[in-house]
Design a protein around this motif. Structure first.
Motif, PDB file in Angstrom:
ATOM      1  N   SER A 273       0.825  -1.217   0.000  1.00 32.45           N
ATOM      2  CA  SER A 273       0.000   0.000   0.000  1.00 32.45           C
ATOM      3  C   SER A 273       0.860   1.270   0.000  1.00 32.45           C
ATOM      4  N   PHE A 274       2.124   1.163   0.390  1.00 29.47           N
ATOM      5  CA  PHE A 274       2.966   2.379   0.310  1.00 29.47           C
ATOM      6  C   PHE A 274       4.164   2.176  -0.612  1.00 29.47           C
ATOM      7  N   LEU A 275       4.024   1.211  -1.522  1.00 31.41           N
ATOM      8  CA  LEU A 275       5.074   0.947  -2.500  1.00 31.41           C
ATOM      9  C   LEU A 275       4.649   1.486  -3.863  1.00 31.41           C
ATOM     10  N   GLY A 276       5.533   2.167  -4.541  1.00 32.18           N
ATOM     11  CA  GLY A 276       5.274   2.601  -5.920  1.00 32.18           C
ATOM     12  C   GLY A 276       6.333   1.971  -6.804  1.00 32.18           C
ATOM     13  N   TYR A 277       5.924   1.447  -7.949  1.00 27.84           N
ATOM     14  CA  TYR A 277       6.884   0.737  -8.788  1.00 27.84           C
ATOM     15  C   TYR A 277       6.677   1.132 -10.240  1.00 27.84           C
ATOM     16  N   MET A 278       7.744   1.564 -10.849  1.00 30.73           N
ATOM     17  CA  MET A 278       7.675   1.858 -12.281  1.00 30.73           C
ATOM     18  C   MET A 278       8.560   0.843 -13.001  1.00 30.73           C
ATOM     19  N   PRO A 279       7.972  -0.169 -13.583  1.00 32.92           N
ATOM     20  CA  PRO A 279       8.776  -1.202 -14.245  1.00 32.92           C
ATOM     21  C   PRO A 279       9.348  -0.737 -15.577  1.00 32.92           C
ATOM     22  N   GLN A 280      10.235  -1.552 -16.156  1.00 27.82           N
ATOM     23  CA  GLN A 280      10.877  -1.168 -17.423  1.00 27.82           C
ATOM     24  C   GLN A 280       9.918  -0.963 -18.570  1.00 27.82           C
ATOM     25  N   ASN A 281       9.224  -1.652 -19.112  1.00 29.23           N
ATOM     26  CA  ASN A 281       8.390  -1.290 -20.242  1.00 29.23           C
ATOM     27  C   ASN A 281       6.951  -1.459 -19.834  1.00 29.23           C
ATOM     28  N   ILE A 282       6.313  -0.364 -19.456  1.00 29.77           N
ATOM     29  CA  ILE A 282       4.916  -0.492 -19.052  1.00 29.77           C
ATOM     30  C   ILE A 282       4.062  -0.686 -20.298  1.00 29.77           C
ATOM     31  N   SER A 283       3.129  -1.637 -20.246  1.00 30.47           N
ATOM     32  CA  SER A 283       2.219  -1.786 -21.387  1.00 30.47           C
ATOM     33  C   SER A 283       0.953  -0.994 -21.085  1.00 30.47           C
ATOM     34  N   TYR A 284       0.536  -0.249 -22.061  1.00 26.23           N
ATOM     35  CA  TYR A 284      -0.694   0.539 -21.900  1.00 26.23           C
ATOM     36  C   TYR A 284      -1.758   0.010 -22.851  1.00 26.23           C
ATOM     37  N   TYR A 285      -3.013   0.222 -22.473  1.00 20.98           N
ATOM     38  CA  TYR A 285      -4.090   0.005 -23.449  1.00 20.98           C
ATOM     39  C   TYR A 285      -4.080   1.235 -24.338  1.00 20.98           C
ATOM     40  N   LYS A 286      -3.775   1.012 -25.615  1.00 24.61           N
ATOM     41  CA  LYS A 286      -3.580   2.149 -26.531  1.00 24.61           C
ATOM     42  C   LYS A 286      -4.816   3.027 -26.665  1.00 24.61           C
ATOM     43  N   GLU A 287      -5.982   2.412 -26.482  1.00 28.16           N
ATOM     44  CA  GLU A 287      -7.225   3.155 -26.677  1.00 28.16           C
ATOM     45  C   GLU A 287      -7.590   4.025 -25.474  1.00 28.16           C
ATOM     46  N   PHE A 288      -6.938   3.781 -24.336  1.00 28.92           N
ATOM     47  CA  PHE A 288      -7.224   4.581 -23.142  1.00 28.92           C
ATOM     48  C   PHE A 288      -6.605   5.962 -23.280  1.00 28.92           C
ATOM     49  N   SER A 289      -7.309   6.962 -22.757  1.00 32.50           N
ATOM     50  CA  SER A 289      -6.655   8.267 -22.638  1.00 32.50           C
ATOM     51  C   SER A 289      -5.801   8.229 -21.369  1.00 32.50           C
ATOM     52  N   ALA A 290      -4.933   9.225 -21.208  1.00 34.57           N
ATOM     53  CA  ALA A 290      -4.072   9.287 -20.012  1.00 34.57           C
ATOM     54  C   ALA A 290      -4.951   9.328 -18.759  1.00 34.57           C
ATOM     55  N   GLU A 291      -6.023  10.104 -18.858  1.00 34.44           N
ATOM     56  CA  GLU A 291      -6.927  10.281 -17.721  1.00 34.44           C
ATOM     57  C   GLU A 291      -7.641   8.962 -17.372  1.00 34.44           C
ATOM     58  N   MET A 292      -8.124   8.293 -18.419  1.00 29.51           N
ATOM     59  CA  MET A 292      -8.818   7.004 -18.184  1.00 29.51           C
ATOM     60  C   MET A 292      -7.856   6.003 -17.562  1.00 29.51           C
ATOM     61  N   PHE A 293      -6.636   5.965 -18.071  1.00 24.17           N
ATOM     62  CA  PHE A 293      -5.648   5.014 -17.562  1.00 24.17           C
ATOM     63  C   PHE A 293      -5.392   5.261 -16.064  1.00 24.17           C
ATOM     64  N   LEU A 294      -5.205   6.533 -15.706  1.00 26.05           N
ATOM     65  CA  LEU A 294      -4.907   6.814 -14.291  1.00 26.05           C
ATOM     66  C   LEU A 294      -6.112   6.536 -13.398  1.00 26.05           C
ATOM     67  N   GLN A 295      -7.290   6.869 -13.895  1.00 20.98           N
ATOM     68  CA  GLN A 295      -8.496   6.597 -13.085  1.00 20.98           C
ATOM     69  C   GLN A 295      -8.656   5.090 -12.873  1.00 20.98           C
ATOM     70  N   TYR A 296      -8.386   4.346 -13.924  1.00 21.48           N
ATOM     71  CA  TYR A 296      -8.466   2.882 -13.845  1.00 21.48           C
ATOM     72  C   TYR A 296      -7.444   2.366 -12.817  1.00 21.48           C
ATOM     73  N   MET A 297      -6.221   2.891 -12.888  1.00 16.09           N
ATOM     74  CA  MET A 297      -5.186   2.453 -11.948  1.00 16.09           C
ATOM     75  C   MET A 297      -5.542   2.852 -10.507  1.00 16.09           C
TER      76      MET A 297
END
Ligand code: ATP
Length: 292
Positions: A74-98
């Motif tokens: 719950s207090f760990l943040g991790y940015m891995p090497q190649n994050i895969s995104y859903y290409k159709e998501f907007s930046a806002e949708m992606f963050l809200q989903y996360m």
């Protein structure tokens, strides 16, 4: 806020990925450096609880991180090497989903998304599809998702790989601004990116932690070992080989060979201020049998 690694080892069958690592981390930015196969990904995967050690312990404020489980994550943040995104998501949708994946309520998630998009300077493209983003924009979105829970421990794995110099500076400034109140582990091959933001340097070689030093202290240990020699056209291949050139630098309109050597390699050689890249070359120069 303290993360302790005690006699940590990881073997894949007979392959030693990491052995006997002892390390205590408290607030600050740590540069984790080492050549390919040194064990960096293995180390950070264990800190992120993605893989378990073969032997040894990982403790957060004295408690085993694997026993803490969700509480630790719950207090760990991790940015891995190649994050895969859903290409159709907007930046806002992606963050809200996360945000929802991390357990925030929709309203909280919307608020946090707005804050994070601003922090990583993507608010103007919030509604654009991630598929149309540049590498740098995707990396900034990656850091935003790693910050959703305002992590006390943030792990960044090669965050600036593939970015242009301007994006790298922008990214570096974001990380610098985050370093005050948390532990940041910044793993990279792009050594200059961490030189001015990391307080400590961790060097891994063949699964062993060979250095854990304050940045300035480690760089100053290179005094008397770094030389610059004006690059002349007539330098033969043999001489180049003999000099063990670590880099070619340019200043004042002239080119210089940067040389790591315990002795002055030539009477014309000058002693410049050492930098973190010199440290890296000293310890990991493959042509010299992997340096020191
Ligand atoms: P890079 O910079 O190339 O990502 P690294 O420093 O992150 O390298 P690791 O990926 O941690 O290094 O690998 C350390 C060692 O463990 C290497 O010898 C690697 O081949 C080995 N290794 C890593 N993962 C596995 C695995 N799943 N199975 C077998 N061996 C592995």
């Amino acid at each position: 806020m303290k993360l302790e690694l005690k006699n940590l080892s990881k073997f894949y069958g007979k392959v030693r990925a990491l052995e006997g690592v002892d390390l205590t981390l408290d607030k600050g930015i740590y540069a984790l450096l080492g050549p390919n196969g040194a064990g960096k990904t293995t180390l950070i995967s264990m800190i992120a609880t993605l893989i378990r050690p073969t032997a040894g312990k990982l403790l957060w404020d004295g408690r085993d991180i694997f026993e803490m489980g969700e509480e630790y994550r719950s207090f760990l943040g991790y940015m891995p090497q190649n994050i895969s995104y859903y290409k159709e998501f907007s930046a806002e949708m992606f963050l809200q989903y996360m945000c929802e994946m991390k357990g925030l309520k929709p309203r909280e998630g919307r608020g946090r998304t707005t804050e994070l998009l601003k922090l990583v300077a993507l608010e103007d493209v919030a509604k654009r599809k991630v598929g149309s983003f540049s590498g740098g924009m995707k990396q900034r979105l990656g850091i935003a998702q790693a910050l959703i829970n305002d992590p006390k421990l943030l792990i960044l794995d090669e965050p600036t790989a593939g970015l242009d110099p301007k994006e790298r500076i922008r990214f570096r400034n974001i990380i610098h601004s985050l370093g005050e109140d948390r532990i940041i582990i910044y793993c990279t091959h792009i050594v200059p990116d961490v030189e001015h933001i990391a307080g400590r340097v961790l060097l891994l070689r063949r699964g062993k932690l060979i250095k854990n030093n304050e940045m300035g202290e480690l760089i100053s240990q290179m005094q008397g070992l770094v030389w610059e020699l004006p690059l002349k056209e007539q330098v033969s291949e043999e001489r180049m080989e003999e000099l063990a050139i670590s880099n070619i630098t340019q200043h004042g309109g002239k080119l210089y060979m940067r040389i790591i050597s315990e002795e002055q390699p030539d009477e014309e050689a000058l002693a410049p201020e050492p930098c973190l890249e010199d440290v890296y070359m000293y310890f990991f120069n493959e042509s010299q049998g992997e340096g020191k």
